[in-house]
Design a protein around this motif. Structure first.
Motif, PDB file in Angstrom:
ATOM      1  N   GLY A   1       9.257   8.592   5.536  1.00  0.00           N
ATOM      2  CA  GLY A   1      10.312   9.574   5.384  1.00  0.00           C
ATOM      3  C   GLY A   1      11.037   9.347   4.071  1.00  0.00           C
ATOM      4  N   PRO A   2      12.099  10.109   3.836  1.00  0.00           N
ATOM      5  CA  PRO A   2      12.820   9.986   2.569  1.00  0.00           C
ATOM      6  C   PRO A   2      13.331   8.570   2.293  1.00  0.00           C
ATOM      7  CG  PRO A   2      13.582  11.908   3.800  1.00  0.00           C
ATOM      8  CD  PRO A   2      12.637  11.159   4.686  1.00  0.00           C
ATOM      9  N   ARG A   3      13.788   7.888   3.304  1.00  0.00           N
ATOM     10  CA  ARG A   3      14.310   6.526   3.084  1.00  0.00           C
ATOM     11  C   ARG A   3      13.214   5.553   2.669  1.00  0.00           C
ATOM     12  NH1 ARG A   3      19.654   5.266   5.924  1.00  0.00           N
ATOM     13  NH2 ARG A   3      20.468   7.364   6.293  1.00  0.00           N
ATOM     14  N   GLN A   4      12.044   5.689   3.264  1.00  0.00           N
ATOM     15  CA  GLN A   4      10.937   4.806   2.888  1.00  0.00           C
ATOM     16  C   GLN A   4      10.500   5.084   1.459  1.00  0.00           C
ATOM     17  OE1 GLN A   4      11.090   6.480   5.789  1.00  0.00           O
ATOM     18  NE2 GLN A   4      11.119   4.856   7.309  1.00  0.00           N
ATOM     19  N   VAL A   5      10.457   6.360   1.083  1.00  0.00           N
ATOM     20  CA  VAL A   5      10.103   6.711  -0.295  1.00  0.00           C
ATOM     21  C   VAL A   5      11.164   6.179  -1.243  1.00  0.00           C
ATOM     22  CG1 VAL A   5       9.778   8.632  -1.909  1.00  0.00           C
ATOM     23  CG2 VAL A   5       8.729   8.720   0.357  1.00  0.00           C
ATOM     24  N   GLY A   6      12.434   6.353  -0.889  1.00  0.00           N
ATOM     25  CA  GLY A   6      13.519   5.841  -1.722  1.00  0.00           C
ATOM     26  C   GLY A   6      13.446   4.340  -1.904  1.00  0.00           C
ATOM     27  N   ARG A   7      13.122   3.643  -0.857  1.00  0.00           N
ATOM     28  CA  ARG A   7      12.991   2.172  -0.930  1.00  0.00           C
ATOM     29  C   ARG A   7      11.844   1.778  -1.859  1.00  0.00           C
ATOM     30  NH1 ARG A   7      15.376  -2.732  -0.228  1.00  0.00           N
ATOM     31  NH2 ARG A   7      13.958  -4.231   0.693  1.00  0.00           N
ATOM     32  N   ALA A   8      10.711   2.457  -1.725  1.00  0.00           N
ATOM     33  CA  ALA A   8       9.569   2.158  -2.596  1.00  0.00           C
ATOM     34  C   ALA A   8       9.920   2.442  -4.056  1.00  0.00           C
ATOM     35  CB  ALA A   8       8.344   2.975  -2.172  1.00  0.00           C
TER      36      ALA A   8
ATOM     37  N   GLU B   1       6.472  13.920   2.905  1.00  0.00           N
ATOM     38  CA  GLU B   1       5.716  14.989   3.555  1.00  0.00           C
ATOM     39  C   GLU B   1       4.340  15.142   2.918  1.00  0.00           C
ATOM     40  OE1 GLU B   1       6.014  19.807   4.225  1.00  0.00           O
ATOM     41  OE2 GLU B   1       7.852  18.680   3.855  1.00  0.00           O
ATOM     42  N   TRP B   2       4.280  15.054   1.610  1.00  0.00           N
ATOM     43  CA  TRP B   2       3.004  15.180   0.903  1.00  0.00           C
ATOM     44  C   TRP B   2       2.047  14.063   1.301  1.00  0.00           C
ATOM     45  CZ3 TRP B   2      -0.227  13.122  -2.891  1.00  0.00           C
ATOM     46  CH2 TRP B   2      -1.085  14.041  -3.524  1.00  0.00           C
ATOM     47  N   LEU B   3       2.616  12.848   1.466  1.00  0.00           N
ATOM     48  CA  LEU B   3       1.799  11.708   1.892  1.00  0.00           C
ATOM     49  C   LEU B   3       1.419  11.800   3.368  1.00  0.00           C
ATOM     50  CD1 LEU B   3       3.699   8.767   0.158  1.00  0.00           C
ATOM     51  CD2 LEU B   3       1.419   9.637  -0.423  1.00  0.00           C
ATOM     52  N   GLY B   4       2.218  12.519   4.146  1.00  0.00           N
ATOM     53  CA  GLY B   4       1.987  12.573   5.581  1.00  0.00           C
ATOM     54  C   GLY B   4       2.350  11.276   6.259  1.00  0.00           C
ATOM     55  N   ASP B   5       3.291  10.533   5.652  1.00  0.00           N
ATOM     56  CA  ASP B   5       3.633   9.206   6.160  1.00  0.00           C
ATOM     57  C   ASP B   5       5.040   8.848   5.704  1.00  0.00           C
ATOM     58  OD1 ASP B   5       3.363   6.689   7.307  1.00  0.00           O
ATOM     59  OD2 ASP B   5       2.159   5.869   5.680  1.00  0.00           O
TER      60      ASP B   5
ATOM     61  N   GLU C   1       0.820  -1.213   0.000  1.00  0.00           N
ATOM     62  CA  GLU C   1       0.000   0.000   0.000  1.00  0.00           C
ATOM     63  C   GLU C   1       0.854   1.263   0.000  1.00  0.00           C
ATOM     64  OE1 GLU C   1      -2.118   3.370   1.764  1.00  0.00           O
ATOM     65  OE2 GLU C   1      -0.663   2.167   2.873  1.00  0.00           O
ATOM     66  N   TYR C   2       1.915   1.298   0.803  1.00  0.00           N
ATOM     67  CA  TYR C   2       2.762   2.491   0.853  1.00  0.00           C
ATOM     68  C   TYR C   2       3.439   2.728  -0.495  1.00  0.00           C
ATOM     69  CZ  TYR C   2       6.022   6.030   2.450  1.00  0.00           C
ATOM     70  OH  TYR C   2       6.717   7.209   2.595  1.00  0.00           O
ATOM     71  N   ALA C   3       3.944   1.676  -1.107  1.00  0.00           N
ATOM     72  CA  ALA C   3       4.586   1.819  -2.419  1.00  0.00           C
ATOM     73  C   ALA C   3       3.593   2.331  -3.448  1.00  0.00           C
ATOM     74  CB  ALA C   3       5.176   0.482  -2.865  1.00  0.00           C
TER      75      ALA C   3
ATOM     76  N   HIS D   1      -3.458  12.616   0.347  1.00  0.00           N
ATOM     77  CA  HIS D   1      -4.043  11.784  -0.703  1.00  0.00           C
ATOM     78  C   HIS D   1      -3.576  10.361  -0.488  1.00  0.00           C
ATOM     79  CE1 HIS D   1      -5.379  15.206  -3.152  1.00  0.00           C
ATOM     80  NE2 HIS D   1      -4.388  15.811  -2.514  1.00  0.00           N
ATOM     81  N   THR D   2      -4.496   9.486  -0.094  1.00  0.00           N
ATOM     82  CA  THR D   2      -4.103   8.103   0.180  1.00  0.00           C
ATOM     83  C   THR D   2      -4.813   7.153  -0.734  1.00  0.00           C
ATOM     84  OG1 THR D   2      -5.782   7.962   1.905  1.00  0.00           O
ATOM     85  CG2 THR D   2      -3.528   8.519   2.579  1.00  0.00           C
TER      86      THR D   2
END
Length: 167
Positions: free
Chosen positions: A79-86, A73-77, A48-50, A166-167
Protein backbone atom coordinates in the motif's frame (compact mmCIF):
# COMPACT_ATOMS: atom_id res chain seq x y z
CA UNK A 1 17.26 -8.58 -9.28
CA UNK A 2 19.45 -5.58 -10.04
CA UNK A 3 21.85 -4.51 -7.32
CA UNK A 4 23.51 -1.67 -9.23
CA UNK A 5 21.45 1.33 -8.18
CA UNK A 6 23.77 4.17 -8.97
CA UNK A 7 22.34 7.64 -8.43
CA UNK A 8 21.42 9.59 -11.54
CA UNK A 9 20.40 13.10 -12.46
CA UNK A 10 23.40 14.67 -10.71
CA UNK A 11 21.79 15.11 -7.33
CA UNK A 12 20.43 11.75 -6.31
CA UNK A 13 22.60 11.90 -3.21
CA UNK A 14 21.30 15.30 -2.16
CA UNK A 15 20.49 14.19 1.35
CA UNK A 16 17.11 12.71 0.51
CA UNK A 17 16.47 9.29 1.98
CA UNK A 18 19.70 9.09 3.94
CA UNK A 19 17.99 7.25 6.78
CA UNK A 20 19.52 3.83 7.10
CA UNK A 21 18.68 1.61 9.97
CA UNK A 22 16.23 -0.96 11.24
CA UNK A 23 18.15 -3.59 9.26
CA UNK A 24 17.65 -1.73 5.99
CA UNK A 25 19.93 -2.24 3.05
CA UNK A 26 22.74 0.20 2.48
CA UNK A 27 22.80 2.10 -0.79
CA UNK A 28 25.68 3.63 -2.71
CA UNK A 29 26.02 7.38 -2.62
CA UNK A 30 27.00 9.50 -5.61
CA UNK A 31 30.70 9.07 -4.84
CA UNK A 32 30.44 5.30 -4.52
CA UNK A 33 30.67 5.15 -0.74
CA UNK A 34 27.88 3.59 1.23
CA UNK A 35 25.70 6.06 3.10
CA UNK A 36 25.34 5.17 6.75
CA UNK A 37 28.08 2.54 6.72
CA UNK A 38 31.86 2.46 6.85
CA UNK A 39 33.46 2.71 3.39
CA UNK A 40 34.91 -0.80 3.73
CA UNK A 41 31.48 -2.39 4.14
CA UNK A 42 29.82 -3.52 0.88
CA UNK A 43 26.22 -2.50 0.21
CA UNK A 44 23.64 -5.17 0.98
CA UNK A 45 21.14 -6.40 -1.56
CA UNK A 46 17.90 -4.42 -1.67
CA UNK A 47 14.77 -6.10 -0.32
CA UNK A 48 12.68 -7.50 -3.18
CA UNK A 49 9.72 -5.16 -2.55
CA UNK A 50 11.97 -2.09 -2.47
CA UNK A 51 13.59 -3.19 -5.74
CA UNK A 52 10.17 -3.46 -7.37
CA UNK A 53 9.16 0.01 -6.09
CA UNK A 54 12.39 1.53 -7.42
CA UNK A 55 11.83 -0.17 -10.79
CA UNK A 56 8.45 1.55 -11.06
CA UNK A 57 9.91 4.92 -10.03
CA UNK A 58 12.50 4.48 -12.80
CA UNK A 59 9.70 4.03 -15.35
CA UNK A 60 7.89 7.30 -14.61
CA UNK A 61 8.62 9.69 -17.48
CA UNK A 62 10.00 13.18 -16.82
CA UNK A 63 7.20 15.66 -16.28
CA UNK A 64 4.90 13.03 -14.76
CA UNK A 65 4.29 11.59 -11.30
CA UNK A 66 2.67 8.62 -9.61
CA UNK A 67 1.32 8.62 -6.08
CA UNK A 68 2.51 6.17 -3.45
CA UNK A 69 -0.85 4.44 -3.79
CA UNK A 70 -0.57 4.35 -7.60
CA UNK A 71 2.77 2.55 -7.32
CA UNK A 72 1.34 0.00 -4.87
CA UNK A 73 -1.69 -0.55 -7.12
CA UNK A 74 0.52 -0.92 -10.19
CA UNK A 75 2.62 -3.52 -8.37
CA UNK A 76 -0.48 -5.29 -7.08
CA UNK A 77 1.20 -5.50 -3.69
CA UNK A 78 1.46 -3.43 -0.52
CA UNK A 79 0.00 0.00 0.00
CA UNK A 80 1.02 3.65 0.06
CA UNK A 81 2.84 3.33 3.38
CA UNK A 82 4.94 0.40 2.19
CA UNK A 83 5.85 2.29 -0.98
CA UNK A 84 6.68 5.38 1.08
CA UNK A 85 8.91 3.33 3.37
CA UNK A 86 10.76 1.79 0.42
CA UNK A 87 11.24 5.23 -1.14
CA UNK A 88 12.36 6.76 2.17
CA UNK A 89 15.00 4.10 2.74
CA UNK A 90 16.16 3.39 -0.81
CA UNK A 91 14.73 5.99 -3.19
CA UNK A 92 17.71 8.27 -3.63
CA UNK A 93 19.05 6.16 -6.52
CA UNK A 94 15.93 6.85 -8.62
CA UNK A 95 13.95 10.01 -9.52
CA UNK A 96 12.34 10.17 -6.06
CA UNK A 97 10.52 13.42 -6.82
CA UNK A 98 8.24 11.57 -9.26
CA UNK A 99 6.59 9.48 -6.49
CA UNK A 100 4.35 11.87 -4.58
CA UNK A 101 1.49 12.38 -2.16
CA UNK A 102 -1.97 12.07 -3.64
CA UNK A 103 -2.85 15.70 -2.93
CA UNK A 104 0.16 16.98 -4.90
CA UNK A 105 1.92 18.63 -1.96
CA UNK A 106 5.68 18.64 -2.17
CA UNK A 107 7.73 16.28 0.01
CA UNK A 108 8.27 18.05 3.36
CA UNK A 109 11.89 18.93 3.90
CA UNK A 110 12.72 18.53 0.21
CA UNK A 111 10.31 21.01 -1.34
CA UNK A 112 12.88 23.22 -3.05
CA UNK A 113 14.88 20.33 -4.55
CA UNK A 114 11.69 18.67 -5.78
CA UNK A 115 10.36 21.96 -7.15
CA UNK A 116 13.58 22.50 -9.12
CA UNK A 117 13.16 19.04 -10.68
CA UNK A 118 9.51 19.69 -11.51
CA UNK A 119 10.37 22.95 -13.21
CA UNK A 120 13.29 21.40 -15.12
CA UNK A 121 11.08 18.56 -16.35
CA UNK A 122 8.02 20.67 -17.10
CA UNK A 123 5.83 18.90 -14.54
CA UNK A 124 2.43 20.66 -14.41
CA UNK A 125 2.09 22.69 -11.20
CA UNK A 126 -0.75 24.59 -9.56
CA UNK A 127 -0.12 27.92 -7.93
CA UNK A 128 -0.20 28.05 -4.16
CA UNK A 129 -2.81 30.04 -2.30
CA UNK A 130 -1.44 33.10 -0.54
CA UNK A 131 -2.50 31.48 2.74
CA UNK A 132 -0.45 28.36 1.98
CA UNK A 133 2.63 27.93 4.13
CA UNK A 134 5.67 29.12 2.18
CA UNK A 135 3.47 29.85 -0.86
CA UNK A 136 4.77 26.71 -2.57
CA UNK A 137 2.90 25.34 -5.57
CA UNK A 138 1.46 21.85 -5.70
CA UNK A 139 1.66 19.32 -8.48
CA UNK A 140 -1.35 19.50 -10.79
CA UNK A 141 -2.30 15.86 -10.28
CA UNK A 142 -4.96 15.86 -13.00
CA UNK A 143 -2.36 16.76 -15.65
CA UNK A 144 0.84 15.27 -14.19
CA UNK A 145 -0.37 11.87 -13.03
CA UNK A 146 1.00 8.96 -15.04
CA UNK A 147 -0.97 5.73 -15.13
CA UNK A 148 1.96 3.41 -15.77
CA UNK A 149 1.31 3.07 -19.48
CA UNK A 150 3.95 3.02 -22.15
CA UNK A 151 3.25 6.51 -23.48
CA UNK A 152 4.54 9.68 -21.85
CA UNK A 153 1.02 11.01 -21.33
CA UNK A 154 -0.28 7.84 -19.74
CA UNK A 155 -1.62 4.74 -21.36
CA UNK A 156 -3.35 1.52 -20.61
CA UNK A 157 -0.60 -0.80 -19.43
CA UNK A 158 -0.59 -2.06 -15.88
CA UNK A 159 -1.80 -4.99 -13.81
CA UNK A 160 -5.37 -3.78 -13.34
CA UNK A 161 -5.69 -2.96 -17.03
CA UNK A 162 -5.48 -6.47 -18.39
CA UNK A 163 -1.77 -7.18 -17.90
CA UNK A 164 -0.06 -8.94 -15.06
CA UNK A 165 1.95 -7.03 -12.48
CA UNK A 166 5.55 -6.26 -13.34
CA UNK A 167 7.62 -8.01 -10.71
Amino acid sequence: MRQDRTPRHGDADDGVNDRVGDGASRRPSADGDTVGAPAAQAPAELPEYAERVLDVADLIPPGHVMTYGDVAEWLGDGGPRQVGRAMALHGSAVPWWRVVRSDGTLLPGHELRALAHYRDEGTPLRGAARSAEGHLPRIDMRRARWDGGTGESGGTAGPDRGEEAHT
